[in-house]
Design a protein around this motif. Structure first.
Motif, PDB file in Angstrom:
ATOM      1  N   GLU A   1     -16.726 -37.169  10.255  1.00  0.00           N
ATOM      2  CA  GLU A   1     -15.664 -38.116  10.600  1.00  0.00           C
ATOM      3  C   GLU A   1     -16.043 -38.915  11.848  1.00  0.00           C
ATOM      4  OE1 GLU A   1     -12.886 -39.001   8.898  1.00  0.00           O
ATOM      5  OE2 GLU A   1     -13.692 -37.708   7.333  1.00  0.00           O
ATOM      6  N   ASP A   2     -16.706 -38.250  12.803  1.00  0.00           N
ATOM      7  CA  ASP A   2     -17.126 -38.949  14.024  1.00  0.00           C
ATOM      8  C   ASP A   2     -18.138 -40.049  13.727  1.00  0.00           C
ATOM      9  OD1 ASP A   2     -15.467 -37.444  15.647  1.00  0.00           O
ATOM     10  OD2 ASP A   2     -17.040 -36.034  16.217  1.00  0.00           O
ATOM     11  N   ASP A   3     -19.035 -39.795  12.766  1.00  0.00           N
ATOM     12  CA  ASP A   3     -20.057 -40.783  12.418  1.00  0.00           C
ATOM     13  C   ASP A   3     -19.537 -41.866  11.481  1.00  0.00           C
ATOM     14  OD1 ASP A   3     -22.205 -39.860  13.961  1.00  0.00           O
ATOM     15  OD2 ASP A   3     -22.732 -38.358  12.450  1.00  0.00           O
ATOM     16  N   PHE A   4     -18.424 -41.604  10.818  1.00  0.00           N
ATOM     17  CA  PHE A   4     -17.844 -42.575   9.892  1.00  0.00           C
ATOM     18  C   PHE A   4     -16.952 -43.519  10.694  1.00  0.00           C
ATOM     19  CE2 PHE A   4     -14.706 -43.595   6.401  1.00  0.00           C
ATOM     20  CZ  PHE A   4     -15.566 -44.433   5.720  1.00  0.00           C
ATOM     21  N   ASN A   5     -17.610 -44.469  11.360  1.00  0.00           N
ATOM     22  CA  ASN A   5     -16.892 -45.391  12.245  1.00  0.00           C
ATOM     23  C   ASN A   5     -17.431 -46.811  12.081  1.00  0.00           C
ATOM     24  OD1 ASN A   5     -19.115 -45.881  14.110  1.00  0.00           O
ATOM     25  ND2 ASN A   5     -18.816 -43.774  14.778  1.00  0.00           N
ATOM     26  N   PRO A   6     -16.708 -47.790  12.577  1.00  0.00           N
ATOM     27  CA  PRO A   6     -17.124 -49.191  12.411  1.00  0.00           C
ATOM     28  C   PRO A   6     -18.503 -49.504  12.991  1.00  0.00           C
ATOM     29  CG  PRO A   6     -14.839 -49.094  13.093  1.00  0.00           C
ATOM     30  CD  PRO A   6     -15.383 -47.688  13.195  1.00  0.00           C
TER      31      PRO A   6
END
Length: 88
Positions: free
Chosen positions: A59-64
């Motif tokens: 989730e931390d890496d799934f960012n804009p």
């Protein structure tokens, strides 16, 4: 263009049905602004990359920042693959 970038470009065109031809998509084109990916498209890209490259995108890496362009997704994939190999 490296193999990872080519694979991501292929996923965007063939799996996410982007109407821009692969040959016209630049590695720094914005996935949202230029290629018009929406929130579902980003989720599908995440899952497709996890399956294609054998990684898990947190989730931390799934960012804009990591999902801004083909180049940024490719860099994330390379980092996650390196980390996986180092911990194996």
């Amino acid at each position: 263009m490296n193999e990872t970038e080519a694979a991501i470009r292929s996923i965007i065109v063939n799996d996410l049905f982007c109407e821009i031809p692969e040959s016209e998509i630049g590695v720094d084109d914005g996935l949202r602004d230029v290629l018009a990916l929406d929130s579902l498209g980003f989720l599908e890209l995440r899952v497709a990359c996890e399956q294609q490259f054998g990684i898990e995108i947190s989730e931390d890496d799934f960012n804009p920042e990591h999902f801004a362009s083909i180049r940024s997704v490719s860099e994330l994939v390379h980092r996650l693959r390196r980390t996986r190999l180092e911990t194996a």
